[in-house]
Design a protein around this motif. Structure first.
Motif, PDB file in Angstrom:
ATOM      1  N   ALA B  63      33.642 -18.988  15.019  1.00  0.00           N
ATOM      2  CA  ALA B  63      33.439 -20.425  15.217  1.00  0.00           C
ATOM      3  C   ALA B  63      34.376 -20.972  16.290  1.00  0.00           C
ATOM      4  N   ALA B  64      35.527 -20.304  16.456  1.00  0.00           N
ATOM      5  CA  ALA B  64      36.490 -20.744  17.470  1.00  0.00           C
ATOM      6  C   ALA B  64      36.107 -20.252  18.864  1.00  0.00           C
ATOM      7  N   GLY B  65      35.057 -19.440  18.938  1.00  0.00           N
ATOM      8  CA  GLY B  65      34.574 -19.019  20.252  1.00  0.00           C
ATOM      9  C   GLY B  65      35.061 -17.652  20.707  1.00  0.00           C
ATOM     10  N   LEU B 127      29.139 -18.345  14.148  1.00  0.00           N
ATOM     11  CA  LEU B 127      28.387 -18.853  15.310  1.00  0.00           C
ATOM     12  C   LEU B 127      27.427 -19.959  14.896  1.00  0.00           C
ATOM     13  N   ARG B 130      29.349 -23.079  14.531  1.00  0.00           N
ATOM     14  CA  ARG B 130      29.657 -23.580  15.868  1.00  0.00           C
ATOM     15  C   ARG B 130      28.440 -24.324  16.440  1.00  0.00           C
ATOM     16  N   GLY B 135      33.642 -26.764  12.677  1.00  0.00           N
ATOM     17  CA  GLY B 135      34.834 -26.110  13.214  1.00  0.00           C
ATOM     18  C   GLY B 135      35.160 -24.823  12.482  1.00  0.00           C
ATOM     19  N   PRO B 136      36.192 -24.108  12.970  1.00  0.00           N
ATOM     20  CA  PRO B 136      36.588 -22.831  12.374  1.00  0.00           C
ATOM     21  C   PRO B 136      36.922 -22.927  10.882  1.00  0.00           C
TER      22      PRO B 136
END
Lengths: 263, 224
Positions: B63-65, B127, B130, B135-136
């Protein structure tokens, strides 16, 4: 007195909060160019088995006390074979200041090299607090046989707090990463039906080698509380829990001896 | 963030196939390791702080990419049991189908193309979170909750446990769920700077042993 002076007097770096010591081994096909114990960590070259150099960790290593920071580093260079064992179990004991002890193991195995790392058990005595960290870096063509066993408490004793982490990379990519935490300082549920289920000994046997790329090991149940599992990469792991250290060792030894017989 | 999106993603009725899995509770019941609500609580607590933390951190990192393919490899290294790797990928595939229909995103499409047989479920969930604007820590919360709600729901069926008792187990775990989600999100933030080894790898020996035993059963109520 500075740390250098203390080291000159006998290999120990003393000072708050505890002992700091690092032992180093370097193995090449020709020999052991580096074999340096320090402080409570003494290393002995012992009788070799076949083409393997053999080193035994002896004596006073059997007591990481709270606040101590001890480490062992072994580098097995390309084509070398090294066998490391220990003369006795390692016992984590409570420290003078009640602080956490740290024990780091860093192992590197090169191309065509092999490391057999088969120490005795780690025993977590009541009141102790130990964090053990093992980091292994393998070349793509390296071979490894690695055992670790944790025993929670001496005979009839409640366990201390023990946290271990085993991180293995092969050719720079993650192969295995496992963290275990037991005892009064661990997060809840460690003795429940998902983690230990009342067992007091836990262990892992990891075997890695390029031959498993083509021929992965087959999954196998080893009784009620142990399993052999092929990893996503070329190797297998035995995960076992048992009521005591002797039964745990028996399970791991069955697999170890069967594997060594094929080599 | 959208609080409603979090509810949709965390809902047990989200069509991602989770209801068919007991999270290791079925073999634990058979082995006599879960006999009542107290055993269930200890089982769930143990799973939460081990496999739960590890999965929640993978979801938070996605989720943080962080790179989902590198995370998928990190998930494999944290899952020595082939039965659990297969389950994680199967659930990942089902989550992918539901997520792409719900919150279409190029990142989900790219992961689906790179891992047609399924990526580890927490990474797909991360994902999806996201893509849903979450958020994470939200993603970590979803995973942490699912890690305990799965066994609790399954044990109601396996033991005819009173559903009120099972729900009470979950409610009492709430503060620990929050703590695990927070820790997972912090670890994900650390991994952005220090690399994926900073993610937790907490494991549970009996879950791994029982997963392989369960996968070999000829007949079972739950898929895992």
């Amino acid at each position: 007195m500075g740390a250098g002076a203390a080291r000159g007097m006998g290999g120990l770096t003393l000072g708050a909060p505890g002992v700091r010591a690092t032992a180093r081994i370097v193995a090449t096909p020709e020999g052991l160019p580096v074999l340096e114990g320090e402080g409570p960590l003494a290393l002995r070259r012992t009788r070799a088995r076949g083409p393997y150099h053999r080193v035994t960790v002896v004596g006073a290593m059997s007591a990481p006390l709270g606040g101590d920071r001890i480490a062992v580093e072994a580098e097995v260079r390309d084509g070398a074979r090294l066998d490391v064992d220990s003369a006795a179990a390692t016992i984590a004991l409570p420290g003078r200041d009640g602080g956490r002890a740290h024990y780091d193991v860093r192992l590197t195995v090169g191309e065509g090299a092999e490391l057999r790392w088969l120490p005795e058990q780690l025993i977590s005595a009541h009141g102790s607090d130990l964090a053990m960290r093992t980091r292994i870096d393998l070349a793509a063509g390296a071979r490894l046989v690695f055992r670790e066993e944790q025993v929670l408490g001496r005979h009839g004793e409640a366990p201390g707090t023990l946290a271990t982490r085993l991180t293995v990379h092969r050719a720079g990519r993650p192969l295995l990463d496992q963290e275990l935490a037991y005892g009064p300082g661990a997060p809840g549920g460690w003795d429940g039906g998902a983690v230990l289920g009342g067992h007091r000994a836990a262990g892992q046997l990891l075997v890695v080698g390029p031959e498993f790329s083509e021929r992965p090991a087959e999954t196998g149940l080893l009784g009620e509380s142990a399993v052999l599992t092929p990893l996503a990469g070329p190797g297998f792991l035995v995960t076992a829990v048992a009521p005591d250290a002797r039964l745990l060792r028996r399970t791991l030894d069955d697999v170890l001896h069967a594997h060594l017989a094929t080599r | 963030m959208s609080r409603a999106a979090l509810l949709v993603l965390a809902d047990g009725r989200f069509p991602a196939g989770g209801h068919a899995h007991s999270g290791g509770a079925e073999p634990a019941v058979k082995a006599g390791r879960i006999r009542d609500a107290a055993d269930l609580a200890e089982f769930c607590r143990g799973r939460l702080h081990t496999a739960g933390l590890t999965s929640a951190a993978l979801a938070a990192a996605a989720a943080a990419g962080l790179d989902p393919l590198a995370l998928d490899e990190a998930a494999d290294a944290r899952t020595p049991s082939p039965a659990l790797r297969a389950t994680a990928r199967k659930l990942g595939r089902q989550m992918m189908r539901a997520a792409r229909a719900t919150w279409p995103s190029a990142e989900l499409d790219a992961l689906a193309a790179a891992r047609p047989r399924g990526a580890h479920q927490p990474i797909v969930l991360g994902l999806a979170a996201r893509a849903a604007g979450l958020g994470p820590e939200d993603a970590a919360h979803c995973v942490a909750y699912e890690v305990v709600s799965g066994p609790a729901t399954a044990v109601v069926r396996l033991l005819s446990l009173d559903p009120f008792d099972a729900t009470a187990v979950l409610a009492r775990l709430a503060p620990e769920l929050d703590a695990v989600a927070r820790r997972a999100a912090l670890a994900a933030a650390e991994a952005v700077v220090e690399g994926l080894d900073a993610l937790p790898a907490a494991s549970a020996p009996l879950l791994d042993v029982m997963a392989e035993a369960h996968a070999a059963w000829p007949v079972r109520l739950f898929a895992s």
